[in-house]
Design an enzyme around this catalytic site. Sequence first.
Site, PDB file in Angstrom:
ATOM      1  N   GLY A  86      -1.570  -4.003  24.549  1.00 57.90           N
ATOM      2  CA  GLY A  86      -1.739  -3.406  25.608  1.00 57.90           C
ATOM      3  C   GLY A  86      -0.610  -2.591  26.147  1.00 57.90           C
ATOM      4  N   VAL A  87       0.611  -2.605  25.949  1.00 57.88           N
ATOM      5  CA  VAL A  87       1.878  -2.002  26.267  1.00 57.88           C
ATOM      6  C   VAL A  87       1.514  -0.588  25.768  1.00 57.88           C
ATOM      7  CG1 VAL A  87       4.196  -1.763  26.423  1.00 57.88           C
ATOM      8  CG2 VAL A  87       3.240  -3.964  26.727  1.00 57.88           C
ATOM      9  N   HIS A 142      -4.167 -13.129  38.319  1.00 60.10           N
ATOM     10  CA  HIS A 142      -3.332 -12.178  38.539  1.00 60.10           C
ATOM     11  C   HIS A 142      -2.596 -11.934  40.089  1.00 60.10           C
ATOM     12  CE1 HIS A 142      -5.354 -10.933  34.922  1.00 60.10           C
ATOM     13  NE2 HIS A 142      -4.351 -10.272  34.656  1.00 60.10           N
ATOM     14  N   LYS A 180      -6.996   1.678  33.676  1.00 60.99           N
ATOM     15  CA  LYS A 180      -5.759   1.857  34.171  1.00 60.99           C
ATOM     16  C   LYS A 180      -4.871   2.233  33.034  1.00 60.99           C
ATOM     17  CE  LYS A 180      -6.304  -2.314  36.490  1.00 60.99           C
ATOM     18  NZ  LYS A 180      -5.635  -3.256  37.461  1.00 60.99           N
ATOM     19  N   GLU A 216       6.927  -5.150  26.552  1.00 63.74           N
ATOM     20  CA  GLU A 216       6.984  -5.069  28.078  1.00 63.74           C
ATOM     21  C   GLU A 216       8.473  -4.769  28.525  1.00 63.74           C
ATOM     22  OE1 GLU A 216       4.714  -5.279  31.159  1.00 63.74           O
ATOM     23  OE2 GLU A 216       3.971  -6.305  29.402  1.00 63.74           O
TER      24      GLU A 216
END
Length: 465
Positions: A189-190, A343, A226, A156
């Site tokens: 995910g990154v 979120h 996304k 991240e």
Amino acid sequence: MLGTSRQHSHFNFNMSHASEISDGACDHVTKFRLVHADCTWSRQTADCQRVEGRLSDARIYESSSEDGVTWTVVSPVVFTYRVVQCERLLDASNDTLLFGHISSPTELQALKNNSEVMKRFIVIDETVNDLYGSQVAAYFQARGVTYKILPLPTTEENKSMTLVTRILEEVHKFGIDRRTEPIIAIGGGVCLDITGLAASLYRRRTPYIRVPTTLLAYIDASVGAKTGVNFANCKNKLGSYIPPVAAFLDRSFLCTLPRRHISNGMAEMLKMALMKHRGLFELLEKDGRHLLDSSFQSSGRMPENIHGDAASVSTRLAIETMLEELAPNLWEDDLDRLVDFGHIISPELEMKILPALLHGEAVNIDMAFMVYVAHERGFLTEEEKRRIIVCMRSLDLPVWHSDCTLDLVLKSLTERLKHSGGFLRTPLPTALGKARIFNDTEESIVCQAFKKWCDEQCETTMKPE
């Protein structure tokens, strides 16, 4: 192959405007269809009965005024991609990694019969490369594929355009056919987000494949459209909506995932349970601890029912409920999104104390607070609130954090108003497995919920190590 999900999404940003035009909202409007014949596209008025050639779904609306002529183009964009649950993905006898993204039998046969050497460019997280890099290399070597593996520190903190540019430079050096040689991303995910953004930029859109190796990516990042990177100290400030041609989901990667990261992914699973599926919530209540302990590996025992064991059922339900919400709204034209639960506050919290919290941990803290808001508004009973918090704790998820202050909460809600068309659009559970979007939560309710949340949870909560 345990399951396949194909997703179609139509970009309809201008469709409502086109409807207004065709309904006579504008004067002097002519509607044209587009027909392809003899290697060229031509306009044809909509009232023309004779069509010779291939008719496009696109339309052109021409209107005239004293200021000049205006052409309004309505061009539907359709993306089709596959989400494939599979086993033994890196077994050289398994075709999935090379051909699993192809749904056309004719195209598949043509590729298999092609005598030219295939090429693949693979972006892989550094840690994943240490664990599986040799297997990835062996797979492509056994299949006679020319390949390049690019290990990157996809954390991240490093999620920036710097890594995107690095990928683009290496892809350019390696050289790929942008139509038949998709870039492959293997990691969390990154890694999937960064590689997806790079692919969307290279030659304006190069196909790519996602292979998630974390539970969070397995049920969340891998199934959507996304891509993105952090920018200006804001989470995913830069990005695009370009889905992969396929996502290949193999739970065996989770065997080597640290326990904290399994817990981290279970937050997104719990999110979908609370928003949409009481059965999934009750499964996590009953078997969540075992799933955490076993890293979501099937027990090998005969399943208790025809739907399979807890690992198979929970991941499938999480993916299916996620796809139900994403497929009709892939480009987020509709800002009322149940998947935004957890979120609202978490982006601000996560970036504030990076890297102290993992993404799912920040999401769960957000969800825990919003459960208190839902209870304060009378949507959840005291018993339902208790069950949710107990379930969260059983999954080793944090339910409170000292850095999640009231100021941060109120700032996050203010930012939500700015970026959501002037409405809060806050998803809140209204029962176990049911939810709605609300725009009318008063600040006094938020403050009352925050006080109760802190009073009940702060003394019994420890920060993740």
